[in-house]
Design an enzyme around this catalytic site. Structure first.
Site, mmCIF file in Angstrom:
data_model
loop_
_atom_site.group_PDB
_atom_site.id
_atom_site.type_symbol
_atom_site.label_atom_id
_atom_site.label_comp_id
_atom_site.label_asym_id
_atom_site.label_seq_id
_atom_site.Cartn_x
_atom_site.Cartn_y
_atom_site.Cartn_z
ATOM 1 N N PHE A 214 1.198 -10.899 8.974
ATOM 2 C CA PHE A 214 1.076 -9.612 8.297
ATOM 3 C C PHE A 214 2.375 -9.311 7.544
ATOM 4 O O PHE A 214 3.401 -9.028 8.150
ATOM 5 C CB PHE A 214 0.810 -8.514 9.332
ATOM 6 C CG PHE A 214 0.548 -7.166 8.737
ATOM 7 C CD1 PHE A 214 -0.714 -6.832 8.284
ATOM 8 C CD2 PHE A 214 1.558 -6.221 8.642
ATOM 9 C CE1 PHE A 214 -0.971 -5.572 7.745
ATOM 10 C CE2 PHE A 214 1.315 -4.968 8.104
ATOM 11 C CZ PHE A 214 0.049 -4.641 7.654
ATOM 12 N N ILE B 123 0.879 -1.171 0.000
ATOM 13 C CA ILE B 123 0.000 0.000 0.000
ATOM 14 C C ILE B 123 0.916 1.220 0.000
ATOM 15 O O ILE B 123 1.682 1.427 0.944
ATOM 16 C CB ILE B 123 -0.936 0.012 1.217
ATOM 17 C CG1 ILE B 123 -1.721 -1.313 1.294
ATOM 18 C CG2 ILE B 123 -1.895 1.198 1.138
ATOM 19 C CD1 ILE B 123 -2.498 -1.502 2.582
ATOM 20 N N HIS C 213 -6.890 7.944 0.869
ATOM 21 C CA HIS C 213 -7.115 6.525 0.572
ATOM 22 C C HIS C 213 -6.085 5.632 1.277
ATOM 23 O O HIS C 213 -6.432 4.579 1.813
ATOM 24 C CB HIS C 213 -7.058 6.323 -0.950
ATOM 25 C CG HIS C 213 -7.401 4.949 -1.399
ATOM 26 N ND1 HIS C 213 -8.684 4.456 -1.389
ATOM 27 C CD2 HIS C 213 -6.623 3.948 -1.890
ATOM 28 C CE1 HIS C 213 -8.683 3.223 -1.841
ATOM 29 N NE2 HIS C 213 -7.443 2.885 -2.161
#
Length: 155
Positions: A113, A81, A88
């Site tokens: 993760f 990301i 966002h």
């Protein structure tokens, strides 16, 4: 005093990997790192199942399905990301981290993760195999160690 320490061993274990297709330039490198770590620790290719998610937001839902499949000793979540010009990034990164964390607490197998959150493409690339190592490799190592710790700890 009893002290539990995890062993990094993969022989005989099965892993599910959920990886985001969005930012595949980065996530592909994370996947390569994870697969390399598993292979080097004697995990057979047939004992790894890779599921490609459209984006990082979809990773927790697919990871949840893999945990319920009953075929895996651990599930590894890989994504990237990267901050843009809108809010966002905060929305997606916070939600994905929260959902993977929640899943890892609820399930009977480790859910790892391995989602890179970065301010720039350069930072993400660094965490996918250049200066900062490979977060996919680290996630696979953590998965093997956590399986060992789950085997040793009270249920």
């Amino acid at each position: 005093m009893k002290v539990l320490k995890g062993k990094i061993k993969g022989k005989g274990l099965r892993f599910g990997i959920v990886v985001s297709r969005f930012n595949e330039f980065v996530t592909g490198k994370l996947l390569e790192g994870a697969l390399d770590a598993l292979t080097r620790h004697e995990v057979k290719e047939d004992d790894v199942e890779v599921v490609w998610a459209p984006g990082s937001f979809e990773i927790p839902a697919l990871a949840s399905r893999l945990t319920h499949a009953g075929r895996f000793n651990a599930v590894i979540c890989l994504g990237a990301i990267i901050r843009g010009d809108t809010p966002h990034f905060e929305l997606i990164s916070t939600q994905v981290a929260r959902e993977i964390s929640s899943l890892s607490l609820r399930e009977k197998i480790p859910v790892i993760f391995g989602v890179v959150t970065a301010d720039s493409l350069e930072q993400a690339i660094e965490r996918a195999g250049t200066k900062a190592g490979n977060r996919g490799w680290n996630a696979a190592i953590s998965a093997m160690e956590m399986v060992s710790l789950y085997e040793q700890s009270p249920k």
